[in-house]
Design an enzyme around this catalytic site. Sequence first.
Site, short mmCIF file in Angstrom:
data_model
loop_
_atom_site.label_atom_id
_atom_site.label_comp_id
_atom_site.label_asym_id
_atom_site.label_seq_id
_atom_site.Cartn_x
_atom_site.Cartn_y
_atom_site.Cartn_z
N CYS A 75 97.92 70.01 58.93
CA CYS A 75 96.60 69.39 58.81
C CYS A 75 96.42 68.30 59.89
CB CYS A 75 96.36 68.89 57.40
SG CYS A 75 94.60 68.57 57.07
N HIS B 231 97.35 73.28 53.83
CA HIS B 231 98.43 72.51 53.20
C HIS B 231 99.35 73.39 52.34
CE1 HIS B 231 97.08 68.33 54.00
NE2 HIS B 231 95.86 68.86 54.02
N GLU C 175 102.03 72.47 51.09
CA GLU C 175 102.66 71.58 50.10
C GLU C 175 101.76 71.28 48.91
OE1 GLU C 175 100.39 68.50 52.51
OE2 GLU C 175 101.10 70.57 52.72
#
Length: 234
Positions: A96, A183, A185
């Site tokens: 990002c 993302h 995560e």
Amino acid sequence: MKVCVLDNDVLDPVVAPTYVSYGAMFERLLREAGAEWTIDIFNTTQGHYPDSFADYDAVLLTGSKADSFSQEPWVVELRQRVDSILAAKQKLVGVCFGHQLVGLCMGAKVGRAPQGWGSGRMTYLWHAPEFPQAEGRQELSLLASHQDQVLELPAGARLLASSDFCPVAAYAVDEHVFCVQAHPEFVEAYSDFILNKRRETIGETIYQQGMDSLAYGHDGVQVARMMVAFVEGS
């Protein structure tokens, strides 16, 4: 192996007790993807860095609410640090804000996405089915939250993923750079929190589409496996 995570934000106090930090979220994900590394986390917004990047096999840049092109002192310093990592051709992973900042340091144009905010689950064409741990896939879906994008492929980079909304969604440079806009995560509950936090900013249509999209799952672990294979050179 030793990996340095440069954590480029501080989480909202409402969710910090659950998720701790973006660095911690990445450590959890990478462990799930099979990483058996020593992982050291440094918060760049507080001016924290290792004494030397040479002590690490790879550096990972997290996301951030900041703009990668910001003139905030900590962002300026981070760009200088990333310039040195790129010059040394050390393995570098960006996500990002990190994806954007690496692209900017490589000379690419980065700015506001003309389409507005990218939020919720987004699907991308994957152009490198032979990439380690890609397992022949031709598309993938990840959770996203961004208003900035890399607007052109950095010189010398290979396009890995794209969509109509985000034409440069992932790229690589030889064996030393691997960057992804969305993302891996994130988990759905965190995306839910971000969507609700930004509901007024992003508008009701994007909010509702983003919330509805969270029911369909995402490929965060699969992308993390690619990151592990990239760092380990396998």
